[in-house]
Structure formats: structure tokens, C-alpha cells
Design a protein around this motif. Structure first.
Motif, PDB file in Angstrom:
ATOM      1  N   ARG A   1     -46.851   8.780 -24.725  1.00  0.00           N
ATOM      2  CA  ARG A   1     -45.991   9.704 -25.348  1.00  0.00           C
ATOM      3  C   ARG A   1     -44.622   9.162 -25.474  1.00  0.00           C
ATOM      4  O   ARG A   1     -43.876   8.759 -26.278  1.00  0.00           O
ATOM      5  N   THR A   2     -44.159   8.849 -23.692  1.00  0.00           N
ATOM      6  CA  THR A   2     -42.890   8.806 -23.714  1.00  0.00           C
ATOM      7  C   THR A   2     -42.705   7.064 -24.136  1.00  0.00           C
ATOM      8  O   THR A   2     -41.599   6.791 -24.884  1.00  0.00           O
ATOM      9  N   VAL A   3     -43.417   6.163 -23.522  1.00  0.00           N
ATOM     10  CA  VAL A   3     -43.094   4.350 -24.258  1.00  0.00           C
ATOM     11  C   VAL A   3     -43.600   5.044 -25.815  1.00  0.00           C
ATOM     12  O   VAL A   3     -42.392   3.904 -26.601  1.00  0.00           O
ATOM     13  N   GLY A   4     -43.915   4.917 -26.326  1.00  0.00           N
ATOM     14  CA  GLY A   4     -44.206   5.025 -27.732  1.00  0.00           C
ATOM     15  C   GLY A   4     -43.201   5.944 -28.253  1.00  0.00           C
ATOM     16  O   GLY A   4     -42.671   5.370 -29.298  1.00  0.00           O
ATOM     17  N   GLU A   5     -42.549   7.197 -28.377  1.00  0.00           N
ATOM     18  CA  GLU A   5     -41.050   7.357 -28.399  1.00  0.00           C
ATOM     19  C   GLU A   5     -40.338   5.850 -28.308  1.00  0.00           C
ATOM     20  O   GLU A   5     -39.337   5.878 -29.291  1.00  0.00           O
ATOM     21  N   LEU A   6     -40.066   6.180 -27.297  1.00  0.00           N
ATOM     22  CA  LEU A   6     -38.942   4.435 -26.580  1.00  0.00           C
ATOM     23  C   LEU A   6     -39.033   4.057 -27.549  1.00  0.00           C
ATOM     24  O   LEU A   6     -38.274   2.667 -27.806  1.00  0.00           O
ATOM     25  N   VAL A   7     -40.414   3.241 -27.705  1.00  0.00           N
ATOM     26  CA  VAL A   7     -40.768   1.866 -28.894  1.00  0.00           C
ATOM     27  C   VAL A   7     -40.366   2.067 -30.338  1.00  0.00           C
ATOM     28  O   VAL A   7     -39.943   1.449 -30.551  1.00  0.00           O
ATOM     29  N   ALA A   8     -40.987   3.234 -30.781  1.00  0.00           N
ATOM     30  CA  ALA A   8     -40.879   3.209 -32.156  1.00  0.00           C
ATOM     31  C   ALA A   8     -39.113   3.734 -32.384  1.00  0.00           C
ATOM     32  O   ALA A   8     -38.675   2.786 -33.634  1.00  0.00           O
ATOM     33  N   ARG A   9     -38.733   3.808 -31.896  1.00  0.00           N
ATOM     34  CA  ARG A   9     -37.074   4.111 -32.323  1.00  0.00           C
ATOM     35  C   ARG A   9     -36.591   2.879 -32.541  1.00  0.00           C
ATOM     36  O   ARG A   9     -35.838   2.469 -32.583  1.00  0.00           O
ATOM     37  N   THR A  10     -37.093   1.974 -31.137  1.00  0.00           N
ATOM     38  CA  THR A  10     -36.485   0.845 -31.137  1.00  0.00           C
ATOM     39  C   THR A  10     -36.538  -0.222 -31.695  1.00  0.00           C
ATOM     40  O   THR A  10     -35.873  -0.692 -32.800  1.00  0.00           O
ATOM     41  N   ARG A  11     -37.725  -0.065 -32.717  1.00  0.00           N
ATOM     42  CA  ARG A  11     -38.403  -1.116 -33.573  1.00  0.00           C
ATOM     43  C   ARG A  11     -37.457  -0.124 -34.831  1.00  0.00           C
ATOM     44  O   ARG A  11     -36.943  -1.244 -35.428  1.00  0.00           O
ATOM     45  N   ALA A  12     -37.027   0.059 -35.017  1.00  0.00           N
ATOM     46  CA  ALA A  12     -36.135   1.157 -35.945  1.00  0.00           C
ATOM     47  C   ALA A  12     -34.969   0.234 -35.839  1.00  0.00           C
ATOM     48  O   ALA A  12     -34.626   0.121 -37.330  1.00  0.00           O
ATOM     49  N   VAL A  13     -34.347   0.304 -34.358  1.00  0.00           N
ATOM     50  CA  VAL A  13     -33.221  -0.361 -34.975  1.00  0.00           C
ATOM     51  C   VAL A  13     -33.553  -1.790 -35.381  1.00  0.00           C
ATOM     52  O   VAL A  13     -32.112  -2.420 -35.868  1.00  0.00           O
ATOM     53  N   GLU A  14     -34.735  -2.686 -34.689  1.00  0.00           N
ATOM     54  CA  GLU A  14     -34.365  -4.088 -34.948  1.00  0.00           C
ATOM     55  C   GLU A  14     -34.382  -4.933 -36.223  1.00  0.00           C
ATOM     56  O   GLU A  14     -33.840  -5.183 -36.378  1.00  0.00           O
ATOM     57  N   ALA A  15     -35.679  -3.306 -36.926  1.00  0.00           N
ATOM     58  CA  ALA A  15     -35.471  -3.389 -38.080  1.00  0.00           C
ATOM     59  C   ALA A  15     -33.942  -3.703 -38.855  1.00  0.00           C
ATOM     60  O   ALA A  15     -33.925  -4.903 -39.669  1.00  0.00           O
ATOM     61  N   LEU A  16     -33.003  -2.742 -38.673  1.00  0.00           N
ATOM     62  CA  LEU A  16     -32.121  -2.296 -39.313  1.00  0.00           C
ATOM     63  C   LEU A  16     -31.291  -3.792 -39.151  1.00  0.00           C
ATOM     64  O   LEU A  16     -29.880  -4.162 -39.525  1.00  0.00           O
ATOM     65  N   ALA A  17     -30.521  -4.382 -37.584  1.00  0.00           N
ATOM     66  CA  ALA A  17     -30.440  -5.415 -37.107  1.00  0.00           C
ATOM     67  C   ALA A  17     -30.345  -6.262 -37.741  1.00  0.00           C
ATOM     68  O   ALA A  17     -29.814  -7.086 -38.350  1.00  0.00           O
ATOM     69  N   ASP A  18     -31.790  -6.949 -38.412  1.00  0.00           N
ATOM     70  CA  ASP A  18     -32.307  -7.946 -38.826  1.00  0.00           C
ATOM     71  C   ASP A  18     -31.964  -7.543 -40.015  1.00  0.00           C
ATOM     72  O   ASP A  18     -31.442  -9.084 -40.639  1.00  0.00           O
ATOM     73  N   ALA A  19     -32.175  -6.165 -40.774  1.00  0.00           N
ATOM     74  CA  ALA A  19     -31.451  -6.503 -42.279  1.00  0.00           C
ATOM     75  C   ALA A  19     -29.715  -7.398 -42.374  1.00  0.00           C
ATOM     76  O   ALA A  19     -29.352  -7.854 -43.072  1.00  0.00           O
ATOM     77  N   LEU A  20     -29.444  -6.662 -40.993  1.00  0.00           N
ATOM     78  CA  LEU A  20     -27.883  -6.518 -41.423  1.00  0.00           C
ATOM     79  C   LEU A  20     -27.488  -7.634 -41.288  1.00  0.00           C
ATOM     80  O   LEU A  20     -26.578  -8.730 -41.715  1.00  0.00           O
ATOM     81  N   GLY A  21     -28.435  -8.294 -40.494  1.00  0.00           N
ATOM     82  CA  GLY A  21     -28.005 -10.259 -40.591  1.00  0.00           C
ATOM     83  C   GLY A  21     -28.465 -10.705 -41.662  1.00  0.00           C
ATOM     84  O   GLY A  21     -27.645 -12.299 -41.705  1.00  0.00           O
ATOM     85  N   ARG A  22     -29.047 -10.884 -42.369  1.00  0.00           N
ATOM     86  CA  ARG A  22     -29.066 -11.477 -43.949  1.00  0.00           C
ATOM     87  C   ARG A  22     -27.877 -11.013 -44.705  1.00  0.00           C
ATOM     88  O   ARG A  22     -27.560 -11.869 -45.353  1.00  0.00           O
ATOM     89  N   GLN A  23     -27.402  -9.577 -44.041  1.00  0.00           N
ATOM     90  CA  GLN A  23     -26.398  -9.175 -44.852  1.00  0.00           C
ATOM     91  C   GLN A  23     -25.067  -9.931 -44.424  1.00  0.00           C
ATOM     92  O   GLN A  23     -24.349 -10.291 -45.782  1.00  0.00           O
ATOM     93  N   PHE A  24     -25.025  -9.666 -43.668  1.00  0.00           N
ATOM     94  CA  PHE A  24     -23.995 -10.357 -42.978  1.00  0.00           C
ATOM     95  C   PHE A  24     -23.797 -12.065 -43.777  1.00  0.00           C
ATOM     96  O   PHE A  24     -22.202 -12.695 -44.053  1.00  0.00           O
TER      97      PHE A  24
END
Length: 416
Positions: free
Chosen positions: A299-322
Motif C-alpha cells: 500500500r505504501t509503495v503503491g501510493e508513492l509510485v502512483a504520485r511519482t508517476r503522475a509528476v513524471e507525466a506532467l514533467a514530460d508534457a512540459l518538456g515538449r511544451q518548452f
């Protein structure tokens, strides 16, 4: 010194394709593997990172963003930010040095006087594999930049004389070129904010070696003192006319920070996974045979992984936007700049909070044994805790919230 008309064309166009991203992802992953083994020792000794920078040079990462016409690799910003993130997963200090290098090198474009000078700077940088840094910390006192016709110092060489101290000059102690600037007194640029690149080992440039903080110990983030340093016409990049395009450099820096904080979370999770899988037995009240099979751990790992992957998706999108934003060059408007600024501020918020949470909470699954100094799991938290305090995230929340409610945009600065 002569002033030329500011060019309006950006040397970066289009988007990174899959082949480019795959190629440099593989390169950065290989370099990260080479850096990982020495990361803890670099943290402990605060050694100047000469060898890591040599690895980056050998891999082609130093010249990654220089257009191929000038001898570089001709890659895009999305690719560069991804490479930084991969490196920062194993060593945030080296990842930040690489990211700062890209953004300071790009000052040739942001503040450059014309396309011929831009070509000359990039060609020389590619040929010599220069590493770029800066001493532009806005919270330090301004530098003194005073015109000297050569008679006052008895050298006979006309130019500006640079004096003063800049703190938190990350990477300057190991850089070939240091971007600096300030309001010139006298000479051709009298009263203007002139931007220049000074050699890291020029006479009068003194690296103080005074970085003594909780984290980022291998980032060479000490102060730089300038004692009557000569700045000639060949050193001048250009003048900051406060154009929207030139000020895109600041959202770029914020995007770098967002990627670094994300990388801290990813690196902490990766080490925590290894440690958790190696743990024998399980807690005595658990029905599982191993910690790695315990639902509470899942449960703990799943929560942390999910949140991290959400940030990763945003960072990737902003890399293209830049990449889209920077391709506009001189056609960039204040509205374009504001849109980019607010989007990246959102990343800064979530990456800060997720990075801090993940790097702290991984201990819940790795256990008491993982607090040993020899393991070094604490490096991730120490790095993000140290860096995130330099730019309070609460002000990013205010920035995003005010814009969402009223459309307000913060004044352009070296933090917004």
C-alpha cells in the motif's frame, strides 16, 4: 565594444522524435550507471566533480543542445530535461550541474547579440566541450561592473572591471564559462544590464569553497568573488532588454528544478525497492513471510509510485511544451511567457511535495536498518530538503492560485 541588433530566430525548432529520445535516454542511463557507484563518496567528501563532468563530456551530453550546424548534437530540450532527470536519479548534484550547464549555455541565445556571434559562441563551446555555469544569484548583492579605458589599472587594455561576491554559484568552481552580469557603469553599455561569460579560471576569479550544507554536497555550490576581473568585448553575450523571449530562461530553470525533484523521488523509490526486496522475514504481526509480500508495504509503495508517476507525466508534457515555446524566438509574447511560467509553477509545486514525501516515507518500507550511514538512503531527502528551501514553494502556490482565480501574473524575475 559594439552593439548589434538582437536576433529573433531561435536555433531550436520542432520536437524530439522517438529515435532521439531513445538514443539519449540510453546514453544518459549508461552514464548514470557509471556515476552511481561514486555518488555516496562524492556526497561525503564534497569533492569537486571533475570526473563526473568528464563522463558527461565523453558521452556527448555536454554538447547535446548545441545545434549540429555548430558542431553539437542538435537535440531538443525535452531530451535534455529527460537526460538530466536520469542522471539526477543517482546524483542530484551532477544532474543539476548538467541542467544548469544547458540553461547557461543557452544564454548565448537568450541574450545573444546576433546570429553570427551566436554561431561563434556555440562553435567554440562545442569544439572545446565547455561546461557553463553562472553567478547570477538574485539574493546576493549586485556586482560592480565599471568601465576602464586601461589607464586606471595601468594595463593598457580597455574593458569593464568586475568586482563583488556572488553566493550559491552552483558549478562555477568546475566550469569553463561562468555567466554573470549587472548594470554597467560607463563605456558603451552604460546603464544597461550587460550579460557576459567569464573564464572560470581568469585572473581575479576566486572560488571560495564555502559550501557547507545538508545536501547537494557534490554540486560545487560555493561562492565566487571577483577581484578586478577584466571583461573584454569578446566576453560579452549581450544586453538584457527584458524581452519575453530572453526571460524564458527562468521558467526553464524552474522546469529543471521540477525534473530534479522528480528524479529524487524516482531515485529514492529505486533504492527502496532494492532494500525492501532484500529484507528477510516480516513484521511479527504480519501474515506475510517477507516484508516485500506484506500488503501494508504494498500500500505504501503503491501510493508513492502512483504520485511519482503522475509528476513524471506532467514533467514530460512540459518538456515538449518548452520546446514549442522556445522555438518562437523573438516572436514570443508576454502572454506566451506567462502561460509557460504558470504551467511550470504547477510542476514545481507537486514535484517539491512528492519529492519530499517519497524521500522521507521510503523508510517506512525499508526499515530501521536502512538508516545506516553506509547505505546512504538519506542523500535523497537531504538533497531535496536543501534545494527546495531556496525557492519557497508556498509562493508558487500563490502564483498558480492567483492566476487561476483572477488571471494575475507575477512580475518577471529570476524566480518567476
Amino acid at each position: 565594444m559594439t552593439t548589434s541588433t538582437l536576433f529573433t530566430r531561435s536555433p531550436w525548432t520542432g520536437q524530439a522524435d522517438t529515435a532521439e529520445l531513445d538514443q539519449w535516454t540510453a546514453v544518459a542511463t549508461r552514464v548514470a550507471g557509471q556515476l552511481e557507484g561514486g555518488a555516496l563518496e562524492r556526497d561525503r567528501t564534497s569533492a569537486l566533480p571533475h570526473e563526473p563532468l568528464d563522463l558527461l563530456r565523453e558521452a556527448g551530453l555536454i554538447n547535446l543542445l548545441i545545434p549540429s550546424a555548430f558542431g553539437g548534437e542538435g537535440a531538443h530540450w525535452e531530451t535534455a530535461f529527460r537526460a538530466v532527470r536520469i542522471i539526477a536519479r543517482v546524483d542530484a548534484s551532477i544532474g543539476q550541474l548538467l541542467g544548469y550547464h544547458y540553461l547557461n549555455q543557452a544564454c548565448v541565445t537568450f541574450y545573444g547579440p546576433d546570429e553570427s556571434r551566436q554561431a561563434a559562441w556555440y562553435t567554440a563551446s562545442a569544439a572545446n566541450q565547455w561546461v557553463w555555469s553562472d553567478s547570477f544569484n538574485p539574493v546576493s548583492p549586485d556586482l560592480s561592473i565599471v568601465w576602464d579605458d586601461g589607464t586606471g589599472t595601468g594595463t593598457g587594455t580597455p574593458g569593464y572591471r568586475l568586482n563583488g561576491l556572488k553566493r550559491f554559484a552552483t558549478g562555477a568552481a568546475v566550469a569553463d564559462k561562468i555567466i554573470a552580469g549587472g548594470i554597467a557603469e560607463g563605456g558603451e553599455f552604460d546603464g544597461e544590464l550587460v550579460v557576459f561569460a567569464v573564464d572560470g579560471n581568469r585572473a581575479g576569479v576566486e572560488h571560495q569553497d564555502d559550501w557547507d550544507h545538508l545536501g547537494y554536497r557534490a554540486s560545487a555550490s560555493g561562492s565566487v568573488r571577483y577581484n578586478n576581473v577584466l571583461i573584454t568585448a569578446d566576453d560579452v553575450i549581450g544586453v538584457d532588454h527584458e524581452e519575453p523571449f530572453s526571460s524564458i530562461v527562468t521558467p526553464g530553470v524552474q522546469l529543471l528544478f521540477g525534473n530534479i525533484y522528480l528524479a529524487v523521488a524516482e531515485g529514492a523509490l529505486a533504492q527502496a525497492r532494492t532494500l525492501t526486496l532484500a529484507r528477510p522475514n516480516a513484521w511479527f504481526l504480519s501474515t506475510a513471510e517477507r516484508y516485500a509480500d506484506d500488503p501494508i508495504v504494498h500500500r505504501t509503495v503503491g501510493e508513492l509510485v502512483a504520485r511519482t508517476r503522475a509528476v513524471e507525466a506532467l514533467a514530460d508534457a512540459l518538456g515538449r511544451q518548452f520546446d514549442t515555446a522556445i522555438a518562437r524566438g523573438g516572436a514570443t509574447t508576454a502572454a506566451d511567457r506567462a502561460e509557460l511560467e504558470i504551467a511550470i509553477a504547477g510542476l514545481k509545486i507537486v514535484s517539491t511535495e512528492v519529492g519530499l514525501e517519497v524521500s522521507s516515507r521510503v523508510y517506512e518500507v525499508t526499515g530501521a536498518s536502512s538508516t545506516k550511514s553506509s547505505i546512504g538512503l538519506d542523500v535523497f531527502w537531504r538533497n531535496i530538503r536543501t534545494h527546495s528551501l531556496h525557492d519557497p514553494v508556498d509562493y508558487k502556490k500563490i502564483e498558480v492560485g492567483a492566476h487561476y482565480l483572477t488571471g494575475a501574473v507575477q512580475p518577471v524575475s529570476l524566480y518567476t
